[in-house]
Design a protein around this motif. Structure first.
Motif, short mmCIF file in Angstrom:
data_model
loop_
_atom_site.label_atom_id
_atom_site.label_comp_id
_atom_site.label_asym_id
_atom_site.label_seq_id
_atom_site.Cartn_x
_atom_site.Cartn_y
_atom_site.Cartn_z
N GLU A 63 45.91 7.73 43.40
CA GLU A 63 47.31 7.37 43.54
C GLU A 63 48.10 7.71 42.28
O GLU A 63 49.29 7.97 42.32
N LEU A 64 47.42 7.69 41.12
CA LEU A 64 48.09 8.07 39.89
C LEU A 64 48.46 9.56 39.90
O LEU A 64 49.28 10.00 39.12
N HIS A 65 47.82 10.33 40.78
CA HIS A 65 48.15 11.74 40.93
C HIS A 65 49.08 11.96 42.12
O HIS A 65 49.16 13.05 42.67
N GLU A 87 43.15 17.28 44.31
CA GLU A 87 44.09 16.87 45.34
C GLU A 87 45.51 16.76 44.80
O GLU A 87 46.48 16.94 45.54
N GLY A 88 45.63 16.48 43.50
CA GLY A 88 46.96 16.38 42.92
C GLY A 88 47.57 17.72 42.61
O GLY A 88 48.76 17.94 42.86
N PHE A 89 46.78 18.65 42.08
CA PHE A 89 47.32 19.93 41.64
C PHE A 89 47.02 21.10 42.58
O PHE A 89 47.66 22.14 42.48
N GLY A 90 46.02 20.94 43.47
CA GLY A 90 45.64 22.03 44.36
C GLY A 90 46.79 22.62 45.15
O GLY A 90 46.99 23.85 45.17
N PRO A 91 47.61 21.80 45.82
CA PRO A 91 48.73 22.35 46.57
C PRO A 91 49.73 23.10 45.70
O PRO A 91 50.32 24.09 46.13
#
Length: 703
Positions: free
Chosen positions: A36-38, A649-653
């Motif tokens: 959630e922090l990401h 999951e935070g930066f992949g997109p």
């Protein structure tokens, strides 16, 4: 607490957001809390969501229309000159951000207090500009519309009569675009919740645009802050752009460059099984779930590894060795079998939505008509971003009364279209127009669904199908060529507008924009495009009359002659198709429905092992290389996720979006180089064994 039109209670009070940042820091040992922090939406937790009227502002509309008109000139010019159009729609949000931030700074410097520029307003600009230039993309100004003219008819050896010619003029072209596009807008409204919320379709281009918009407006604080997002975007954007330049340096001449590198050998290359080094497809693979890439790889193995090699052994029996047209050779199998699978799943899914929706309505159950599934998170709790976005999207839905009016509007547009199109094209019968408007919603649904799964446009393959069907229907009667081309144009513009509208909802979903403002911005942009695009086309035609539309002209409209030739061939009927093409298509159509039913009946843990038919069909049409590229992209994301799940999951997109944008940006300078006849300095070619022997013989003989 707010109650939606569907009766669902949604609490989106700012103070009652489901997570608290300080509490998260105290629970760092919880993996779910770490993710959630990401979260992207956690960065915007202190920003209020403006009402839809504050998103669709006058300044946004003015900027959008001005940008759209300017880009329309560029798009139509490139289409007429080169037949290649750079992905201008990718950069509409970025250009809008630059213009609006400059605007607000100038207003502030002048001592005025203006409205804050939000990401929702940025999304409205993105959607409105895309709607304007979409008409230029899909209006057929370098293909089916100009193919109706005597300019193109005189280039072909076959004689033509006056009933098969319709020269361009502002009046009928504008009405043609207005009626086909306005009908397409209305058909998507009932399916926005199904595709965006229930099915969770990716829409890679729309998601990439939304990721960029979110990065531009993200506060510069937090664990996943705007500064780190911009850093990732900039780094991989530059890598992708520079890699595209490097590839171009080796692309001098035909069949040159990394695109033609036989990764798995020359035999596999002939069957489209290779890695073509396009970073955009890798980025799409990083954004799509496993079941999509898995389905595409299975389709690539079956089509390129089994089916096409077998059909090629029937050369001379099932189809002529030297087939005169694309509808008579192996290309016909690829197009018709692929479309059969796509339409088969589309029919099943559409029927399922309608039947379940009627049952829910009968039982007064306002819950979701389809089971909610999340391909990325599986058993995990609903992520923060998804929770906030879903609640916001459902909270401000288009009212049911307005949506119901869409059905009445669609029927009215159909009646008007029957009268107008039969007047514009006297050879086009009223029942043919009615048939188009009856099947177009289904095909538009399939187009939007396929785009949501893999970002693939199947419209150009729809053209071949529609030209064949309506050309065969008209037969050898006078005006039959115009019937085929007009039907192609009506359906193509219809399905493109429908798909663009659904992709716009995806942009709005990821930027917390209201569906109301999205629909109105799309409507405004579409109306503006229907007037601007024909005018720009006629400007080029009238100011550059010498040889316009001919092969020797600067504005050659290279696709037009092939479109007219296809329409002429279609008048010969289905006999032009190779043997067993229709029977195989019917078999794959039924199989797609059965596989879709099997997927729905499987337990959840086994469901992803059954391929999605529509994704499975992609390599049938475009080849196996796209599936290979996307699989590599997903593999990168998977390994990254194994190493650092929260970071991936935070930066992949964002990394996937940057790869798409960098590759797309290179098309702008590459088209300029093509216009100036500037070619690459080197050619990297991989000849076959026979060609290598010939080259060796020539060199040894000194010739």
């Amino acid at each position: 607490m707010k109650v939606t039109e569907d009766g669902e209670k949604i609490d989106l009070n700012h103070k009652d957001r489901p997570l608290n940042y300080n509490k998260l820091k105290e629970e760092m040992g919880n993996e779910e809390k770490l993710r959630e922090l990401h979260s992207v939406e956690f960065l915007f937790k202190d920003k209020e969501i403006p009402p839809w009227r504050s998103q669709l502002t006058l300044r946004a509309v003015v900027v959008s229309c001005a940008m759209g008109a300017f880009l329309t000139i560029y798009v139509i010019k490139m289409d007429l000159m080169l037949g290649v159009i750079p992905p201008v729609n990718l950069f509409a949000g970025f250009l809008g951000f630059l213009l609006m931030t400059t605007w607000t700074k100038l207003v502030s410097a002048a001592g005025f207090v203006g409205q804050q520029f939000t990401r929702q307003e940025n999304a409205v600009i993105q959607i409105c500009v895309n709607a304007v230039i979409s008409t230029a993309y899909n209006g057929g100004f370098a293909s089916y519309l100009i193919a109706m003219s005597d300019i193109v008819a005189n280039q072909l050896p076959e004689p033509s009569n006056a009933d098969d010619i319709k020269n361009p003029s502002l009046g009928w072209m504008t009405m043609f675009l207005l009626l086909s596009s306005s009908a397409g807008l209305l058909t998507t409204l009932p399916f926005q919740k199904c595709m965006i919320i229930d099915k969770k379709l990716t829409f890679p281009t729309g998601s990439a645009s939304a990721n960029f918009i979110n990065s531009f407006h993200a506060p510069r604080s937090g664990t996943l802050n705007g500064r780190r997002q911009i850093k990732k975007l900039t780094r991989f954007f530059a890598i992708s752009f520079l890699w595209s330049i490097f590839q171009w340096l080796y692309s001098r001449g035909d069949s040159c460059g990394f695109t033609y590198f036989p990764t798995f050998g020359l035999k596999a290359f002939e069957r489209s099984s290779y890695f073509d080094f396009y970073s955009a497809y890798i980025g799409i693979g990083m954004m799509c779930p496993f079941v999509i890439t898995y389905s595409q790889m299975l389709g690539a193995i079956l089509s390129s590894g089994v089916l096409w090699p077998y059909i090629q052994t029937k050369s001379g029996d099932w189809y002529p060795v030297d087939a005169p047209t694309a509808l008579s050779n192996t290309q016909a199998y690829k197009v018709f079998l692929g479309l059969s699978i796509i339409i088969g799943e589309g029919v099943y899914t559409l029927m399922k939505i309608v039947v379940i929706g009627l049952i829910k309505h009968k039982n007064n159950d306002n819950s979701s008509a389809l089971p909610t599934e999340n391909p990325f998170h599986g058993k995990n709790p609903v992520p923060y971003d998804e929770e906030i976005r879903t609640k916001t999207f459902l909270m401000d839905q288009i009212p049911k009364k307005v949506a119901s009016f869409g059905y009445v509007g669609y029927i009215s547009i159909t009646m008007i279209s029957i009268a107008v199109f039969t007047f514009i094209y006297p050879s086009l019968e009223w029942y043919q127009v009615l048939t188009l408007y009856l099947v177009s919603p289904l095909l538009g649904f399939c187009r939007a669904y396929a785009t949501g799964l893999s970002d693939m446009s199947i419209s150009m393959f729809y053209k071949k199908l529609v030209i064949l069907i309506f050309g065969s229907w008209a037969g050898k009667s006078r005006g039959s060529i115009l019937v085929a081309l007009a039907a192609c144009g009506i359906l193509l513009h219809f399905v493109e507008v429908a798909s663009n509208m659904m992709e716009s909802f995806k942009v709005g979903y990821k930027t917390l924009s209201s569906p109301k403002s999205l629909f109105l911005s799309q409507l405004i942009g579409t109306l503006v495009g229907c007037f601007v695009s024909p005018y720009v086309f006629l400007y080029f035609k009238n100011h550059y009359p010498t040889g316009f539309g001919t092969p020797d002209s600067v504005f050659s409209a290279s696709w037009a002659s092939s479109e007219r030739a296809a329409a002429m061939d279609a008048t010969n009927g289905f006999s032009t198709l190779p043997k067993h093409c229709l029977s195989l298509s019917l078999g794959f159509f039924v199989t797609a429905i059965l596989v879709s039913m099997l997927r729905d009946s499987m337990p959840k843990k086994w469901k992803n092992l059954i391929p999605i038919p529509m994704a499975f069909a992609v390599p049938f049409i475009v080849g196996a290389y796209l599936s290979i590229n996307m699989s590599i992209g997903y593999l990168i994301f998977y390994l990254w996720r194994r190493k650092n799940k929260a970071q991936a999951e935070g930066f992949g997109p964002f990394v996937g979006s940057a790869l798409m944008f960098g590759d797309g940006l290179w098309l702008f300078p590459s088209t300029v180089l093509s216009m100036k006849n500037i070619v690459a300095p080197m050619c990297m070619r991989f000849p076959s064994k026979g060609m290598s022997a010939q080259v060796k013989t020539c060199l040894s003989s000194g010739s």
